[in-house]
Each structure stands twice: as C-alpha cells, then as structure tokens.
Motif scaffolding. Structure first.
Motif, PDB file in Angstrom:
ATOM      1  N   PHE A  99       0.829  -1.199   0.000  1.00  0.00           N
ATOM      2  CA  PHE A  99       0.000   0.000   0.000  1.00  0.00           C
ATOM      3  C   PHE A  99       0.866   1.253   0.000  1.00  0.00           C
ATOM      4  CE2 PHE A  99      -2.679  -3.217   1.883  1.00  0.00           C
ATOM      5  CZ  PHE A  99      -3.948  -2.932   1.397  1.00  0.00           C
ATOM      6  N   HIS A 100       0.391   2.288  -0.673  1.00  0.00           N
ATOM      7  CA  HIS A 100       0.978   3.618  -0.583  1.00  0.00           C
ATOM      8  C   HIS A 100      -0.151   4.551  -0.164  1.00  0.00           C
ATOM      9  CE1 HIS A 100       3.963   6.788  -2.197  1.00  0.00           C
ATOM     10  NE2 HIS A 100       3.251   7.261  -1.211  1.00  0.00           N
ATOM     11  N   ASP A 101       0.006   5.175   0.989  1.00  0.00           N
ATOM     12  CA  ASP A 101      -1.004   6.064   1.556  1.00  0.00           C
ATOM     13  C   ASP A 101      -0.565   7.519   1.450  1.00  0.00           C
ATOM     14  OD1 ASP A 101      -2.191   3.706   2.365  1.00  0.00           O
ATOM     15  OD2 ASP A 101      -1.897   4.037   4.501  1.00  0.00           O
ATOM     16  N   LEU A 102      -1.479   8.371   1.046  1.00  0.00           N
ATOM     17  CA  LEU A 102      -1.310   9.812   1.134  1.00  0.00           C
ATOM     18  C   LEU A 102      -2.346  10.295   2.149  1.00  0.00           C
ATOM     19  CD1 LEU A 102      -0.913  10.749  -2.634  1.00  0.00           C
ATOM     20  CD2 LEU A 102       0.877  10.443  -0.911  1.00  0.00           C
ATOM     21  N   LEU A 103      -1.872  10.765   3.277  1.00  0.00           N
ATOM     22  CA  LEU A 103      -2.739  11.153   4.383  1.00  0.00           C
ATOM     23  C   LEU A 103      -2.707  12.666   4.555  1.00  0.00           C
ATOM     24  CD1 LEU A 103      -1.444   8.436   6.869  1.00  0.00           C
ATOM     25  CD2 LEU A 103      -3.427   8.270   5.355  1.00  0.00           C
ATOM     26  N   THR A 104      -3.887  13.273   4.626  1.00  0.00           N
ATOM     27  CA  THR A 104      -4.003  14.698   4.903  1.00  0.00           C
ATOM     28  C   THR A 104      -4.461  14.835   6.347  1.00  0.00           C
ATOM     29  OG1 THR A 104      -4.579  15.145   2.611  1.00  0.00           O
ATOM     30  CG2 THR A 104      -5.101  16.858   4.222  1.00  0.00           C
ATOM     31  N   LEU A 105      -3.744  15.652   7.103  1.00  0.00           N
ATOM     32  CA  LEU A 105      -4.039  15.827   8.521  1.00  0.00           C
ATOM     33  C   LEU A 105      -4.393  17.273   8.819  1.00  0.00           C
ATOM     34  CD1 LEU A 105      -1.385  13.767   8.211  1.00  0.00           C
ATOM     35  CD2 LEU A 105      -2.012  13.412  10.580  1.00  0.00           C
ATOM     36  N   VAL A 106      -5.339  17.445   9.742  1.00  0.00           N
ATOM     37  CA  VAL A 106      -5.717  18.769  10.225  1.00  0.00           C
ATOM     38  C   VAL A 106      -5.715  18.744  11.746  1.00  0.00           C
ATOM     39  CG1 VAL A 106      -7.126  19.348   8.205  1.00  0.00           C
ATOM     40  CG2 VAL A 106      -8.199  18.256  10.182  1.00  0.00           C
ATOM     41  N   ARG A 107      -5.595  19.912  12.307  1.00  0.00           N
ATOM     42  CA  ARG A 107      -5.738  20.025  13.761  1.00  0.00           C
ATOM     43  C   ARG A 107      -7.208  19.850  14.098  1.00  0.00           C
ATOM     44  NH1 ARG A 107      -1.824  20.091  17.745  1.00  0.00           N
ATOM     45  NH2 ARG A 107      -0.003  21.151  16.960  1.00  0.00           N
ATOM     46  N   HIS A 108      -7.488  18.998  15.045  1.00  0.00           N
ATOM     47  CA  HIS A 108      -8.849  18.758  15.537  1.00  0.00           C
ATOM     48  C   HIS A 108      -8.780  19.036  17.026  1.00  0.00           C
ATOM     49  CE1 HIS A 108     -12.862  17.032  15.547  1.00  0.00           C
ATOM     50  NE2 HIS A 108     -12.509  16.248  16.541  1.00  0.00           N
ATOM     51  N   GLY A 109      -9.170  20.242  17.427  1.00  0.00           N
ATOM     52  CA  GLY A 109      -8.939  20.651  18.802  1.00  0.00           C
ATOM     53  C   GLY A 109      -7.436  20.822  18.993  1.00  0.00           C
ATOM     54  N   ALA A 110      -6.887  20.162  19.993  1.00  0.00           N
ATOM     55  CA  ALA A 110      -5.457  20.265  20.265  1.00  0.00           C
ATOM     56  C   ALA A 110      -4.653  19.159  19.592  1.00  0.00           C
ATOM     57  CB  ALA A 110      -5.229  20.212  21.780  1.00  0.00           C
ATOM     58  N   GLU A 111      -5.320  18.262  18.874  1.00  0.00           N
ATOM     59  CA  GLU A 111      -4.645  17.093  18.312  1.00  0.00           C
ATOM     60  C   GLU A 111      -4.684  17.086  16.792  1.00  0.00           C
ATOM     61  OE1 GLU A 111      -6.791  13.857  20.029  1.00  0.00           O
ATOM     62  OE2 GLU A 111      -5.722  14.003  21.927  1.00  0.00           O
ATOM     63  N   TRP A 112      -3.722  16.405  16.207  1.00  0.00           N
ATOM     64  CA  TRP A 112      -3.729  16.152  14.777  1.00  0.00           C
ATOM     65  C   TRP A 112      -4.628  14.961  14.488  1.00  0.00           C
ATOM     66  CZ3 TRP A 112      -1.666  19.248  11.209  1.00  0.00           C
ATOM     67  CH2 TRP A 112      -0.686  20.165  11.607  1.00  0.00           C
ATOM     68  N   ARG A 113      -5.379  15.029  13.394  1.00  0.00           N
ATOM     69  CA  ARG A 113      -6.226  13.914  12.955  1.00  0.00           C
ATOM     70  C   ARG A 113      -6.138  13.755  11.439  1.00  0.00           C
ATOM     71  NH1 ARG A 113     -10.090  11.969  16.783  1.00  0.00           N
ATOM     72  NH2 ARG A 113      -9.100  12.381  18.778  1.00  0.00           N
ATOM     73  N   ILE A 114      -6.225  12.520  10.980  1.00  0.00           N
ATOM     74  CA  ILE A 114      -6.245  12.235   9.547  1.00  0.00           C
ATOM     75  C   ILE A 114      -7.657  12.520   9.044  1.00  0.00           C
ATOM     76  CG2 ILE A 114      -6.010  10.459   7.780  1.00  0.00           C
ATOM     77  CD1 ILE A 114      -4.119   8.990   9.839  1.00  0.00           C
ATOM     78  N   VAL A 115      -7.794  13.482   8.151  1.00  0.00           N
ATOM     79  CA  VAL A 115      -9.106  13.842   7.606  1.00  0.00           C
ATOM     80  C   VAL A 115      -9.328  13.195   6.240  1.00  0.00           C
ATOM     81  CG1 VAL A 115      -8.429  16.012   6.501  1.00  0.00           C
ATOM     82  CG2 VAL A 115     -10.761  15.737   7.384  1.00  0.00           C
ATOM     83  N   ALA A 116      -8.235  12.825   5.558  1.00  0.00           N
ATOM     84  CA  ALA A 116      -8.358  12.147   4.268  1.00  0.00           C
ATOM     85  C   ALA A 116      -7.275  11.080   4.151  1.00  0.00           C
ATOM     86  CB  ALA A 116      -8.244  13.132   3.114  1.00  0.00           C
ATOM     87  N   LYS A 117      -7.709   9.891   3.795  1.00  0.00           N
ATOM     88  CA  LYS A 117      -6.800   8.771   3.525  1.00  0.00           C
ATOM     89  C   LYS A 117      -7.043   8.371   2.075  1.00  0.00           C
ATOM     90  CE  LYS A 117      -5.944   3.913   4.476  1.00  0.00           C
ATOM     91  NZ  LYS A 117      -5.725   2.929   5.530  1.00  0.00           N
ATOM     92  N   VAL A 118      -6.092   8.679   1.212  1.00  0.00           N
ATOM     93  CA  VAL A 118      -6.174   8.317  -0.198  1.00  0.00           C
ATOM     94  C   VAL A 118      -5.011   7.370  -0.451  1.00  0.00           C
ATOM     95  CG1 VAL A 118      -6.199   9.139  -2.571  1.00  0.00           C
ATOM     96  CG2 VAL A 118      -7.163  10.570  -0.748  1.00  0.00           C
ATOM     97  N   PHE A 119      -5.302   6.213  -1.021  1.00  0.00           N
ATOM     98  CA  PHE A 119      -4.263   5.208  -1.160  1.00  0.00           C
ATOM     99  C   PHE A 119      -4.459   4.385  -2.421  1.00  0.00           C
ATOM    100  CE2 PHE A 119      -7.759   3.054   0.782  1.00  0.00           C
ATOM    101  CZ  PHE A 119      -7.713   1.764   0.292  1.00  0.00           C
TER     102      PHE A 119
END
Length: 126
Positions: A99-119
């Motif tokens: 697998f090859h994953d391209l993950l987009t992360l945003v701040r969600h409150g005080a934490e980073w979260r993966i908002v998009a997983k395209v693979f």
C-alpha cells in the motif's frame, strides 16, 4: 514546524500502523477525524467511504497480527503546510498487498487527525 509537531505526527503514525496491523477500530478512531474521507485509488477497485463504513470493514477483517504477518511500514515524508495542515506519505505491506497512503491531517482541537486517507495498492511480489 516544531520538533514537537513532528514528534506528534510520528506518534500518530505509530498508532495508525498498529491499529491497521491489529484491525483495531478503537485505536484507529484515535487518529482519524470524524469526517474522514477514505479513498482507494487503485484502478478497478476505486472506493469512497466515510469513517463509520470504513470502521465496520476494519471490525470485520481478520487482523494481520493474528495471521502472523510482521509489521512492515515506513513513513516516506511528513510535510507541514502550516500549524493546522500537514501531509504524510507512507507505505505499508499487509494482507498480501503493498500500500501507498497519502494522508491529509488537520488540527482537531489540540490534536492532529487524519481527515483524508487516499491510497493505492499492488499485490505483493515475494
């Protein structure tokens, strides 16, 4: 970005990789944004899911760890756009696929979260 932000994303990725290896949806929910977009871009297997549908799939699969598969993964790149947006490129092998994953992360409150997983994936060549 700061070394702390980089460390946070490396820790998030450890949870991500272990959650996939264990097929543990509770662990994966710790790293995914509630509005996750899950996209498979493999030709002939295109797929677009939301978080709940993806978590149901994870819950229904036999964990790679239970099958005795070794964890094999690598973070290829971490790129920060600013203090609220980042991208991670990663690769991993499981379930007979590379697998090859391209993950987009945003701040969600005080934490980073993966908002998009395209693979995409290809069958593993042994």
């Amino acid at each position: 970005m700061t070394p702390i932000s980089h460390k946070q994303l490396c820790e998030l990725m450890e949870t991500y990789f272990e959650g996939l290896h264990q097929a543990d949806s509770a662990m994966l929910r710790e790293v995914f944004h509630p509005q996750l977009a899950y996209v498979c871009a493999t030709k002939g297997d295109e797929l677009y899911l939301d978080l709940e549908t993806y978590m149901s799939r994870v819950d229904g699969r036999e964990p790679p760890a239970k099958r005795g598969e070794a964890r094999e993964e690598e973070i290829l790149e971490i790129a920060f756009v600013n203090d609220r947006l980042a991208r991670i490129s990663a690769r991993m092998t499981m379930m007979g696929r590379d697998f090859h994953d391209l993950l987009t992360l945003v701040r969600h409150g005080a934490e980073w979260r993966i908002v998009a997983k395209v693979f995409s994936y290809v069958p593993r060549k042994d």
